[in-house]
Motif scaffolding. Sequence first.
Motif, short mmCIF file in Angstrom:
data_model
loop_
_atom_site.label_atom_id
_atom_site.label_comp_id
_atom_site.label_asym_id
_atom_site.label_seq_id
_atom_site.Cartn_x
_atom_site.Cartn_y
_atom_site.Cartn_z
N GLY A 174 42.26 32.61 51.75
CA GLY A 174 41.23 33.60 52.03
C GLY A 174 41.19 34.78 51.07
N GLN A 175 41.92 34.70 49.97
CA GLN A 175 41.96 35.81 49.02
C GLN A 175 41.15 35.48 47.77
OE1 GLN A 175 46.17 36.11 48.25
NE2 GLN A 175 46.49 37.58 49.89
N ARG A 176 40.45 36.48 47.26
CA ARG A 176 39.80 36.41 45.95
C ARG A 176 40.32 37.58 45.12
NH1 ARG A 176 35.87 35.56 49.66
NH2 ARG A 176 35.20 37.74 49.56
N GLN A 177 40.42 37.36 43.83
CA GLN A 177 40.99 38.40 42.97
C GLN A 177 40.27 38.45 41.63
OE1 GLN A 177 45.19 37.95 42.23
NE2 GLN A 177 45.39 39.91 41.20
N THR A 178 40.00 39.66 41.17
CA THR A 178 39.40 39.87 39.85
C THR A 178 40.43 40.56 38.96
OG1 THR A 178 37.18 40.08 40.78
CG2 THR A 178 37.52 40.96 38.57
N VAL A 179 40.66 39.99 37.78
CA VAL A 179 41.69 40.50 36.86
C VAL A 179 41.06 40.76 35.50
CG1 VAL A 179 43.89 40.03 35.72
CG2 VAL A 179 43.49 39.23 38.06
N GLN A 180 41.29 41.95 34.96
CA GLN A 180 40.86 42.28 33.60
C GLN A 180 41.94 41.83 32.63
OE1 GLN A 180 37.87 43.81 33.67
NE2 GLN A 180 37.49 43.91 31.48
N TRP A 223 30.53 31.99 45.60
CA TRP A 223 31.83 32.33 46.19
C TRP A 223 32.37 33.65 45.61
CZ3 TRP A 223 35.70 33.06 42.75
CH2 TRP A 223 35.60 32.46 41.50
N VAL A 224 31.94 34.01 44.40
CA VAL A 224 32.40 35.27 43.81
C VAL A 224 32.07 36.44 44.73
CG1 VAL A 224 32.11 36.85 41.85
CG2 VAL A 224 32.23 34.38 41.46
#
Length: 316
Positions: A119-125, A241-242
């Motif tokens: 259930g987790q989404r993550q955005t990484v630079q 989904w994003v």
Amino acid sequence: MSAEQDHLIEQATRWIVLLRSGHASDAERLAFQAWRARDPRHEELCLRLERTLGVFQVPVAQGIDGSVLQRALNAPSSRRKVLQRALLGAGLMIGGGLTLSSGLPSLDSLSADISTGIGQRQTVQLDDGSELVLNAQSAADVRFDEQRRLLKWRGGEGLVRVVNDRRPFIVQTDAGDLFARAAQVLVRERGAQCRVGALDAPVQIVTRGGDRLQLQAGQEVSFDRYRFGVVEAVRNGDSAWVNGLLEVRDSPLSEVIEALRPYRHGVLRLDPAIAGLRVSGLYRLDQSDVVLEALSRTLPIRVARRSDYWVTLVPA
């Protein structure tokens, strides 16, 4: 976890080490099939591991050496149990007991640089200014140097927004490598299959067998280590989904359930008799129980619950 559950997971773990080593004999493979058929609980565990890790579908480790796993098994009890619990992915019912993952990572993501749980989404630079968005239960390693920018995919789904740079940007999957300069790329890898979508710029794909394909902007394709599928237009909802959404248009029910599984603790099963039912709609991934209820009202299906962690969709 009961002693019986612990013993069963220990057995499955050792089969994984053997089968992923690439050195299993024909007799050992037959022995595994016999062990799997001996008890319905063995079959349930294998099905769960196949869905979350693809461990019995591909005999050679996907980026994990069998000797590494064997050393983990021979390690002190606490480290071994971390590995065994991780094998359960999103959770598994064994016999009369229930084992929960509580967001534990899958086997391939135990040592990943970036990973997401249930259930987790993550955005990484990334260091070069590129951006990686990971869907639930996904993982990747970042390996940048002066010659190239390498993203090693550990499984799951993600969106890579690549910025222009003198160095090529490579996404390395088990099935093959993706090459991009400045592009938005969708990547989904489950088991031995990979699907790639080039959203706004060309992406070159080279399979492990050496076949090449130049994917044009607006195109997507599925492939494995040796062959490409049919090139298709990117569907409008592929990147929904994003934003935490699931958008489907005349898609099979099996595809909807596959998208919901990374967002649920426990087991979500689908009766093959209804897997091909067509679904259209816009749903919230973070509200999977609401989605299942909505599906049961619009399709000839029923949601059967043993518990909150063991749900099966069956014909109505």
